[in-house]
Enzyme design. Structure first.
Site, PDB file in Angstrom:
ATOM      1  N   GLU A   1      -9.657   2.646   2.060  1.00  0.00           N
ATOM      2  CA  GLU A   1      -8.782   1.489   2.179  1.00  0.00           C
ATOM      3  C   GLU A   1      -7.817   1.682   3.348  1.00  0.00           C
ATOM      4  O   GLU A   1      -7.264   2.768   3.530  1.00  0.00           O
ATOM      5  CB  GLU A   1      -8.029   1.263   0.873  1.00  0.00           C
ATOM      6  CG  GLU A   1      -8.964   0.970  -0.299  1.00  0.00           C
ATOM      7  CD  GLU A   1      -8.229   0.424  -1.503  1.00  0.00           C
ATOM      8  OE1 GLU A   1      -7.477  -0.559  -1.334  1.00  0.00           O
ATOM      9  OE2 GLU A   1      -8.415   0.984  -2.598  1.00  0.00           O
TER      10      GLU A   1
ATOM     11  N   ASN B   1     -11.028  -2.505   5.174  1.00  0.00           N
ATOM     12  CA  ASN B   1     -11.435  -1.615   4.087  1.00  0.00           C
ATOM     13  C   ASN B   1     -12.944  -1.408   4.231  1.00  0.00           C
ATOM     14  O   ASN B   1     -13.686  -2.392   4.387  1.00  0.00           O
ATOM     15  CB  ASN B   1     -11.125  -2.243   2.737  1.00  0.00           C
ATOM     16  CG  ASN B   1      -9.665  -2.616   2.597  1.00  0.00           C
ATOM     17  OD1 ASN B   1      -8.792  -1.773   2.725  1.00  0.00           O
ATOM     18  ND2 ASN B   1      -9.387  -3.882   2.350  1.00  0.00           N
TER      19      ASN B   1
ATOM     20  N   HIS C   1     -13.263  -6.698   4.580  1.00  0.00           N
ATOM     21  CA  HIS C   1     -14.134  -5.596   4.163  1.00  0.00           C
ATOM     22  C   HIS C   1     -15.304  -5.455   5.123  1.00  0.00           C
ATOM     23  O   HIS C   1     -15.847  -6.444   5.614  1.00  0.00           O
ATOM     24  CB  HIS C   1     -14.667  -5.826   2.747  1.00  0.00           C
ATOM     25  CG  HIS C   1     -13.607  -5.735   1.705  1.00  0.00           C
ATOM     26  ND1 HIS C   1     -13.224  -4.540   1.147  1.00  0.00           N
ATOM     27  CD2 HIS C   1     -12.824  -6.682   1.142  1.00  0.00           C
ATOM     28  CE1 HIS C   1     -12.251  -4.767   0.273  1.00  0.00           C
ATOM     29  NE2 HIS C   1     -11.994  -6.061   0.257  1.00  0.00           N
TER      30      HIS C   1
ATOM     31  N   CYS D   1     -11.960   0.299  -5.703  1.00  0.00           N
ATOM     32  CA  CYS D   1     -11.375  -0.852  -5.018  1.00  0.00           C
ATOM     33  C   CYS D   1     -12.065  -2.096  -5.565  1.00  0.00           C
ATOM     34  O   CYS D   1     -13.278  -2.253  -5.408  1.00  0.00           O
ATOM     35  CB  CYS D   1     -11.569  -0.745  -3.505  1.00  0.00           C
ATOM     36  SG  CYS D   1     -11.003  -2.188  -2.580  1.00  0.00           S
ATOM     37  N   GLY D   2     -11.288  -2.959  -6.216  1.00  0.00           N
ATOM     38  CA  GLY D   2     -11.877  -4.133  -6.857  1.00  0.00           C
ATOM     39  C   GLY D   2     -12.421  -5.140  -5.870  1.00  0.00           C
ATOM     40  O   GLY D   2     -13.561  -5.606  -6.003  1.00  0.00           O
ATOM     41  N   THR D   3     -11.621  -5.491  -4.850  1.00  0.00           N
ATOM     42  CA  THR D   3     -12.126  -6.418  -3.840  1.00  0.00           C
ATOM     43  C   THR D   3     -13.289  -5.794  -3.085  1.00  0.00           C
ATOM     44  O   THR D   3     -14.237  -6.480  -2.697  1.00  0.00           O
ATOM     45  CB  THR D   3     -11.015  -6.834  -2.854  1.00  0.00           C
ATOM     46  OG1 THR D   3     -10.445  -5.670  -2.248  1.00  0.00           O
ATOM     47  CG2 THR D   3      -9.927  -7.640  -3.552  1.00  0.00           C
ATOM     48  N   GLY D   4     -13.236  -4.465  -2.895  1.00  0.00           N
ATOM     49  CA  GLY D   4     -14.325  -3.772  -2.212  1.00  0.00           C
ATOM     50  C   GLY D   4     -15.615  -3.795  -3.017  1.00  0.00           C
ATOM     51  O   GLY D   4     -16.708  -3.935  -2.459  1.00  0.00           O
TER      52      GLY D   4
ATOM     53  N   CYS E   1      -5.574  -7.376  -4.366  1.00  0.00           N
ATOM     54  CA  CYS E   1      -6.080  -6.116  -4.909  1.00  0.00           C
ATOM     55  C   CYS E   1      -6.707  -6.394  -6.258  1.00  0.00           C
ATOM     56  O   CYS E   1      -6.006  -6.794  -7.208  1.00  0.00           O
ATOM     57  CB  CYS E   1      -4.951  -5.095  -5.037  1.00  0.00           C
ATOM     58  SG  CYS E   1      -5.464  -3.562  -5.826  1.00  0.00           S
ATOM     59  N   GLY E   2      -8.002  -6.201  -6.374  1.00  0.00           N
ATOM     60  CA  GLY E   2      -8.710  -6.518  -7.609  1.00  0.00           C
ATOM     61  C   GLY E   2      -8.341  -5.620  -8.765  1.00  0.00           C
ATOM     62  O   GLY E   2      -8.153  -6.082  -9.897  1.00  0.00           O
ATOM     63  N   ASN E   3      -8.242  -4.314  -8.539  1.00  0.00           N
ATOM     64  CA  ASN E   3      -7.837  -3.413  -9.610  1.00  0.00           C
ATOM     65  C   ASN E   3      -6.363  -3.609  -9.946  1.00  0.00           C
ATOM     66  O   ASN E   3      -5.959  -3.552 -11.109  1.00  0.00           O
ATOM     67  CB  ASN E   3      -8.091  -1.959  -9.212  1.00  0.00           C
ATOM     68  CG  ASN E   3      -9.567  -1.651  -9.095  1.00  0.00           C
ATOM     69  OD1 ASN E   3     -10.379  -2.131  -9.869  1.00  0.00           O
ATOM     70  ND2 ASN E   3      -9.928  -0.848  -8.099  1.00  0.00           N
TER      71      ASN E   3
ATOM     72  N   ASN F   1      -9.069 -10.029   1.399  1.00  0.00           N
ATOM     73  CA  ASN F   1      -8.728  -9.067   2.434  1.00  0.00           C
ATOM     74  C   ASN F   1     -10.033  -8.620   3.109  1.00  0.00           C
ATOM     75  O   ASN F   1     -11.119  -8.813   2.573  1.00  0.00           O
ATOM     76  CB  ASN F   1      -7.925  -7.885   1.868  1.00  0.00           C
ATOM     77  CG  ASN F   1      -8.542  -7.296   0.624  1.00  0.00           C
ATOM     78  OD1 ASN F   1      -9.668  -7.612   0.249  1.00  0.00           O
ATOM     79  ND2 ASN F   1      -7.813  -6.406  -0.038  1.00  0.00           N
TER      80      ASN F   1
ATOM     81  N   ASN G   1       0.833  -1.194   0.000  1.00  0.00           N
ATOM     82  CA  ASN G   1       0.000   0.000   0.000  1.00  0.00           C
ATOM     83  C   ASN G   1       0.875   1.253   0.000  1.00  0.00           C
ATOM     84  O   ASN G   1       2.090   1.188   0.231  1.00  0.00           O
ATOM     85  CB  ASN G   1      -0.917   0.000   1.224  1.00  0.00           C
ATOM     86  CG  ASN G   1      -1.951  -1.096   1.176  1.00  0.00           C
ATOM     87  OD1 ASN G   1      -2.591  -1.311   0.151  1.00  0.00           O
ATOM     88  ND2 ASN G   1      -2.132  -1.805   2.281  1.00  0.00           N
TER      89      ASN G   1
END
Length: 281
Positions: free
Chosen positions: A216, A198, A166, A225-228, A76-78, A164, A67
């Site tokens: 995040e 996050n 959320h 945020c992709g995972t978000g 991290c999805g993105n 991760n 980070n």
């Protein structure tokens, strides 16, 4: 001093510095990430992503994520969409699908090219984890619409891990009006979240569309945020606010999320290269 070659890419305006570190990295990436990611004195990014050799034969490559504050992120999805473009466009791997080892496991990625270069990427993000201790939060069982006091107010939170941790909070008003700079750190540092969290503030706009802002834990507010987005989508479906296929609208753009019948979550979005260069470290 050493010369570090890098490329900067973004996915839905969530931007990262990418380095091919398969032959090594000059220095401590955790210490260098804040300097490189600084938007006034450095390259400027939400994080630093290293391409590494995989630990075994299950993957084609490995992704390590730092980070902007130097802390490690599991996934991290993105960022992983950008890694797929970084790898494919440079011919570092032609594997299709591309299997990427992360701290959250091996992710499978499919790319869509335009003009010979990757333009859109679909990531199999795996299955959501609902068990509190595995997310982790300081409670047993599932955390769905559970009251949590933050900053003197009781919020209904739904917690899930997409590699991760959320915390998803549904709101009725415009997410743009939220004082995220105040709320985000209070959630991230709340003792209910032993490894930080996050936090996604989400408004359901209909059965197929969500609006979201995110704080995040290691980067502050980001454009996406992709995972978000995946966490928001499964939480919305779980609580009856949406169907299992949604578009998540973020300040940086849109992500398509498909929570499939086998419980796996597919995320599709853009991957854009901004520039490449070198810097002395």
């Amino acid at each position: 001093m050493a010369t570090l070659r890098f490329a900067k890419l973004h996915g839905t305006a969530n931007d990262f510095i990418y380095v091919d570190a398969r032959a090594g990295f000059p220095g401590d990436p955790a210490a260098l990430a804040p300097r490189l990611c600084d938007r006034r004195r450095g390259i400027g990014a939400d994080g630093l992503i290293l391409l590494q050799t995989p630990s075994n034969g299950e993957a084609d490559c490995r992704m390590a994520i730092y980070n902007a504050d130097g802390s490690r992120a599991e996934m991290c999805g993105n960022g992983i969409r950008g890694l797929a473009k970084f790898v494919h466009d440079r011919g570092l791997s032609r594997a299709e699908p591309l299997r990427v080892e992360t701290d959250a496991g091996v992710m499978t990625i499919r790319t869509l090219a335009s003009g010979g270069r990757v333009a859109r990427v679909t990531v199999d993000m795996g299955r959501p984890e609902w068990d509190g201790r595995r997310i982790p939060v300081a409670a047993d069982g599932e955390i769905v619409e559970r009251p949590l006091e933050v900053n003197g107010r009781r919020w209904a939170v739904t917690c899930v891990s997409m590699g991760n941790p959320h915390c998803v909070v549904f709101v009725e008003g415009d997410v743009a009006d939220l004082p995220l700079g105040d709320l985000g750190p209070r959630f991230a540092r709340h003792p209910f979240f032993p490894r930080g969290v996050n936090t996604e503030f989400v408004r359901a706009l209909g059965p197929e569309r969500l609006a979201m802002r995110v704080w995040e834990r290691g980067a502050g507010e980001t454009m996406a945020c992709g995972t978000g987005a995946c966490a928001a989508a499964v939480a919305a479906a779980r609580t009856g606010r949406s169907g299992r296929r949604v578009v998540v609208a973020l300040p940086g753009g849109e992500l398509e999320i498909d929570w499939q019948p086998d419980d796996r979550v597919l995320m599709t979005g853009d991957a854009v290269e901004v520039f490449e260069g070198q810097v002395e470290v």
